[in-house]
Design a protein around this motif. Structure first.
Motif, PDB file in Angstrom:
ATOM      1  N   ARG A  48       0.824  -1.218   0.000  1.00 24.39           N
ATOM      2  CA  ARG A  48       0.000   0.000   0.000  1.00 24.39           C
ATOM      3  C   ARG A  48       0.860   1.271   0.000  1.00 24.39           C
ATOM      4  O   ARG A  48       0.804   2.085   0.914  1.00 24.39           O
ATOM      5  CB  ARG A  48      -0.941  -0.004   1.206  1.00 24.39           C
ATOM      6  N   PRO A  49       1.708   1.444  -1.028  1.00 25.58           N
ATOM      7  CA  PRO A  49       2.588   2.615  -1.068  1.00 25.58           C
ATOM      8  C   PRO A  49       1.802   3.907  -1.231  1.00 25.58           C
ATOM      9  O   PRO A  49       0.624   3.896  -1.601  1.00 25.58           O
ATOM     10  CB  PRO A  49       3.466   2.348  -2.285  1.00 25.58           C
ATOM     11  N   ASP A  50       2.482   5.019  -0.969  1.00 23.37           N
ATOM     12  CA  ASP A  50       1.869   6.338  -1.116  1.00 23.37           C
ATOM     13  C   ASP A  50       2.062   6.900  -2.523  1.00 23.37           C
ATOM     14  O   ASP A  50       1.358   7.828  -2.927  1.00 23.37           O
ATOM     15  CB  ASP A  50       2.475   7.308  -0.100  1.00 23.37           C
ATOM     16  N   LEU A  51       3.034   6.340  -3.264  1.00 21.00           N
ATOM     17  CA  LEU A  51       3.329   6.811  -4.617  1.00 21.00           C
ATOM     18  C   LEU A  51       3.949   5.665  -5.401  1.00 21.00           C
ATOM     19  O   LEU A  51       4.735   4.880  -4.854  1.00 21.00           O
ATOM     20  CB  LEU A  51       4.297   7.999  -4.583  1.00 21.00           C
ATOM     21  N   LEU A  52       3.609   5.577  -6.677  1.00 22.89           N
ATOM     22  CA  LEU A  52       4.172   4.564  -7.565  1.00 22.89           C
ATOM     23  C   LEU A  52       4.966   5.258  -8.663  1.00 22.89           C
ATOM     24  O   LEU A  52       4.443   6.135  -9.355  1.00 22.89           O
ATOM     25  CB  LEU A  52       3.044   3.720  -8.173  1.00 22.89           C
ATOM     26  N   VAL A  53       6.237   4.868  -8.805  1.00 23.63           N
ATOM     27  CA  VAL A  53       7.071   5.312  -9.924  1.00 23.63           C
ATOM     28  C   VAL A  53       7.148   4.143 -10.895  1.00 23.63           C
ATOM     29  O   VAL A  53       7.636   3.067 -10.551  1.00 23.63           O
ATOM     30  CB  VAL A  53       8.476   5.726  -9.449  1.00 23.63           C
ATOM     31  N   LEU A  54       6.664   4.343 -12.114  1.00 24.15           N
ATOM     32  CA  LEU A  54       6.436   3.231 -13.037  1.00 24.15           C
ATOM     33  C   LEU A  54       7.165   3.421 -14.363  1.00 24.15           C
ATOM     34  O   LEU A  54       6.954   4.410 -15.066  1.00 24.15           O
ATOM     35  CB  LEU A  54       4.928   3.106 -13.300  1.00 24.15           C
ATOM     36  N   GLN A  75      -6.338   4.569  -6.318  1.00 22.83           N
ATOM     37  CA  GLN A  75      -6.113   5.912  -6.857  1.00 22.83           C
ATOM     38  C   GLN A  75      -4.787   6.493  -6.366  1.00 22.83           C
ATOM     39  O   GLN A  75      -4.610   7.705  -6.349  1.00 22.83           O
ATOM     40  CB  GLN A  75      -7.267   6.838  -6.461  1.00 22.83           C
ATOM     41  N   LEU A  76      -3.823   5.625  -5.966  1.00 24.77           N
ATOM     42  CA  LEU A  76      -2.550   6.157  -5.513  1.00 24.77           C
ATOM     43  C   LEU A  76      -1.876   6.906  -6.657  1.00 24.77           C
ATOM     44  O   LEU A  76      -2.033   6.539  -7.826  1.00 24.77           O
ATOM     45  CB  LEU A  76      -1.638   5.043  -4.996  1.00 24.77           C
ATOM     46  N   GLN A  92      -1.423   8.545 -23.797  1.00 25.39           N
ATOM     47  CA  GLN A  92      -2.008   7.258 -23.411  1.00 25.39           C
ATOM     48  C   GLN A  92      -1.847   7.012 -21.920  1.00 25.39           C
ATOM     49  O   GLN A  92      -2.784   6.569 -21.239  1.00 25.39           O
ATOM     50  CB  GLN A  92      -1.353   6.116 -24.194  1.00 25.39           C
ATOM     51  N   ALA A  93      -0.660   7.303 -21.382  1.00 22.17           N
ATOM     52  CA  ALA A  93      -0.417   7.089 -19.956  1.00 22.17           C
ATOM     53  C   ALA A  93      -1.257   8.026 -19.092  1.00 22.17           C
ATOM     54  O   ALA A  93      -1.862   7.609 -18.106  1.00 22.17           O
ATOM     55  CB  ALA A  93       1.066   7.269 -19.634  1.00 22.17           C
ATOM     56  N   LEU A  94      -1.323   9.289 -19.478  1.00 18.00           N
ATOM     57  CA  LEU A  94      -2.081  10.259 -18.689  1.00 18.00           C
ATOM     58  C   LEU A  94      -3.577   9.979 -18.768  1.00 18.00           C
ATOM     59  O   LEU A  94      -4.294  10.076 -17.772  1.00 18.00           O
ATOM     60  CB  LEU A  94      -1.757  11.684 -19.152  1.00 18.00           C
ATOM     61  N   ASP A  95      -4.058   9.608 -19.956  1.00 20.38           N
ATOM     62  CA  ASP A  95      -5.467   9.235 -20.092  1.00 20.38           C
ATOM     63  C   ASP A  95      -5.763   7.944 -19.334  1.00 20.38           C
ATOM     64  O   ASP A  95      -6.902   7.711 -18.892  1.00 20.38           O
ATOM     65  CB  ASP A  95      -5.843   9.061 -21.567  1.00 20.38           C
ATOM     66  N   GLY A  96      -4.750   7.098 -19.195  1.00 19.92           N
ATOM     67  CA  GLY A  96      -4.922   5.829 -18.491  1.00 19.92           C
ATOM     68  C   GLY A  96      -4.871   5.949 -16.981  1.00 19.92           C
ATOM     69  O   GLY A  96      -5.033   4.941 -16.288  1.00 19.92           O
ATOM     70  N   GLY A  97      -4.611   7.156 -16.480  1.00 16.55           N
ATOM     71  CA  GLY A  97      -4.652   7.357 -15.041  1.00 16.55           C
ATOM     72  C   GLY A  97      -3.353   7.780 -14.397  1.00 16.55           C
ATOM     73  O   GLY A  97      -3.295   7.966 -13.175  1.00 16.55           O
ATOM     74  N   ALA A  98      -2.278   7.939 -15.188  1.00 24.40           N
ATOM     75  CA  ALA A  98      -1.029   8.442 -14.608  1.00 24.40           C
ATOM     76  C   ALA A  98      -1.209   9.893 -14.184  1.00 24.40           C
ATOM     77  O   ALA A  98      -1.933  10.655 -14.832  1.00 24.40           O
ATOM     78  CB  ALA A  98       0.115   8.317 -15.606  1.00 24.40           C
ATOM     79  N   ASN A  99      -0.538  10.279 -13.105  1.00 25.68           N
ATOM     80  CA  ASN A  99      -0.640  11.655 -12.611  1.00 25.68           C
ATOM     81  C   ASN A  99       0.434  12.567 -13.186  1.00 25.68           C
ATOM     82  O   ASN A  99       0.269  13.787 -13.223  1.00 25.68           O
ATOM     83  CB  ASN A  99      -0.546  11.673 -11.087  1.00 25.68           C
ATOM     84  N   ARG A 120       1.963  15.810  -2.111  1.00 25.92           N
ATOM     85  CA  ARG A 120       1.152  16.891  -1.514  1.00 25.92           C
ATOM     86  C   ARG A 120      -0.292  16.814  -1.984  1.00 25.92           C
ATOM     87  O   ARG A 120      -1.221  17.112  -1.239  1.00 25.92           O
ATOM     88  CB  ARG A 120       1.728  18.267  -1.887  1.00 25.92           C
ATOM     89  N   GLN A 121      -0.493  16.409  -3.239  1.00 27.81           N
ATOM     90  CA  GLN A 121      -1.833  16.360  -3.811  1.00 27.81           C
ATOM     91  C   GLN A 121      -2.609  15.120  -3.386  1.00 27.81           C
ATOM     92  O   GLN A 121      -3.837  15.097  -3.475  1.00 27.81           O
ATOM     93  CB  GLN A 121      -1.742  16.373  -5.346  1.00 27.81           C
ATOM     94  N   ALA A 122      -1.904  14.099  -2.932  1.00 25.78           N
ATOM     95  CA  ALA A 122      -2.547  12.817  -2.655  1.00 25.78           C
ATOM     96  C   ALA A 122      -3.482  12.926  -1.464  1.00 25.78           C
ATOM     97  O   ALA A 122      -3.125  13.487  -0.435  1.00 25.78           O
ATOM     98  CB  ALA A 122      -1.495  11.742  -2.397  1.00 25.78           C
ATOM     99  N   PRO A 123      -4.701  12.382  -1.573  1.00 26.50           N
ATOM    100  CA  PRO A 123      -5.608  12.359  -0.418  1.00 26.50           C
ATOM    101  C   PRO A 123      -5.051  11.455   0.665  1.00 26.50           C
ATOM    102  O   PRO A 123      -4.526  10.384   0.379  1.00 26.50           O
ATOM    103  CB  PRO A 123      -6.912  11.787  -0.998  1.00 26.50           C
TER     104      PRO A 123
END
Length: 232
Positions: A48-54, A75-76, A92-99, A120-123
């Motif tokens: 359950r990480p706070d951020l994913l670098v992919l 929604q991480l 494609q990545a941004l439309d697919g849900g990348a932040n 900072r933006q993460a709930p």
């Protein structure tokens, strides 16, 4: 969010993972690593990480597919880090849900600034569990696996899609229109019979008596909800 955040790095290049680990740990972050998409998905569900670098170029599956699977239950924040620099890949990545999207080679100070911005933006305190369990029913959203009494339940794509939507928000009513739009598409908002058929099949496979349901409750004229505690 404090700098005790946990960051999952999914990248098949050991030198990149080492560079990122050293840089992120120096800023006070905890770092988890994965070299493949499947390993990364498992880590995302368990840690359950706070951020994913992919990274997108993974040996076992495309990073776009990893992103798609993560977005089915979480929604991480996801920061894509890739050599793919084309506009089409970024879109494609941004439309697919990348932040956010950073191309390799990259400057580490800019990368760290983007990490801080996403954290900072993460709930906070709103992470969705990857595993739903109630009365012998288990829905593993990360592995897309449903079991009842320890035995795997074979579901069609539509059946799993409906059940996983309900499992994301147990105890909350999901409207018919939301399910129809999300699963069948915006042209099927009034095709409620599609939904009734799928719910009927789900109840049969989950041995859920419609007259006294344990799992899926109907809110007449509104929608459905998955029980978050055994009722009755």
């Amino acid at each position: 969010m404090s700098q005790t955040a946990t960051i999952l790095v999914i990248d098949d290049e050991p030198q990149i993972r080492k560079f990122l680990r050293i840089s992120l740990v120096s800023q006070g972050y905890k770092v988890i690593e994965a070299a493949t998409g499947s390993e990364g998905l498992a880590q995302a569900a368990l840690a359950r990480p706070d951020l994913l670098v992919l990274d997108l170029g993974l040996p076992d599956m495309d990073g776009q597919h990893v992103l798609q699977q993560v977005r089915e239950w979480s929604q991480l924040p996801v920061l894509v880090l890739s050599v793919r620099a084309s506009e089409a890949q970024k879109v494609q990545a941004l439309d697919g849900g990348a932040n956010d999207y950073v191309t390799k080679p990259f400057g580490i100070q800019e990368f760290l600034a983007r990490v801080r911005a996403l954290l900072r933006q993460a709930p906070q305190g709103q992470a969705q569990p990857a595993l739903f369990s109630l009365g012998g029913l288990t829905i593993d959203l990360a592995l897309r696996r449903v079991t009842l009494g320890g035995s795997e339940v074979a579901l069609t794509r539509k059946e799993y899609a409906v059940l996983s939507q309900l499992a994301l928000y147990p105890g909350r009513v999901i409207t018919q229109q939301h399910l129809l739009k999300d699963i069948w598409g915006p042209t099927h908002l009034h095709d409620t019979h599609y939904l009734r058929i799928v719910i009927g099949h789900l109840r049969q496979k989950l041995q859920d008596d419609p007259a006294a349901p344990r799992f899926i409750l109907t809110e007449p004229g509104v929608g459905y909800r998955l029980c978050d505690a055994l009722e009755g």
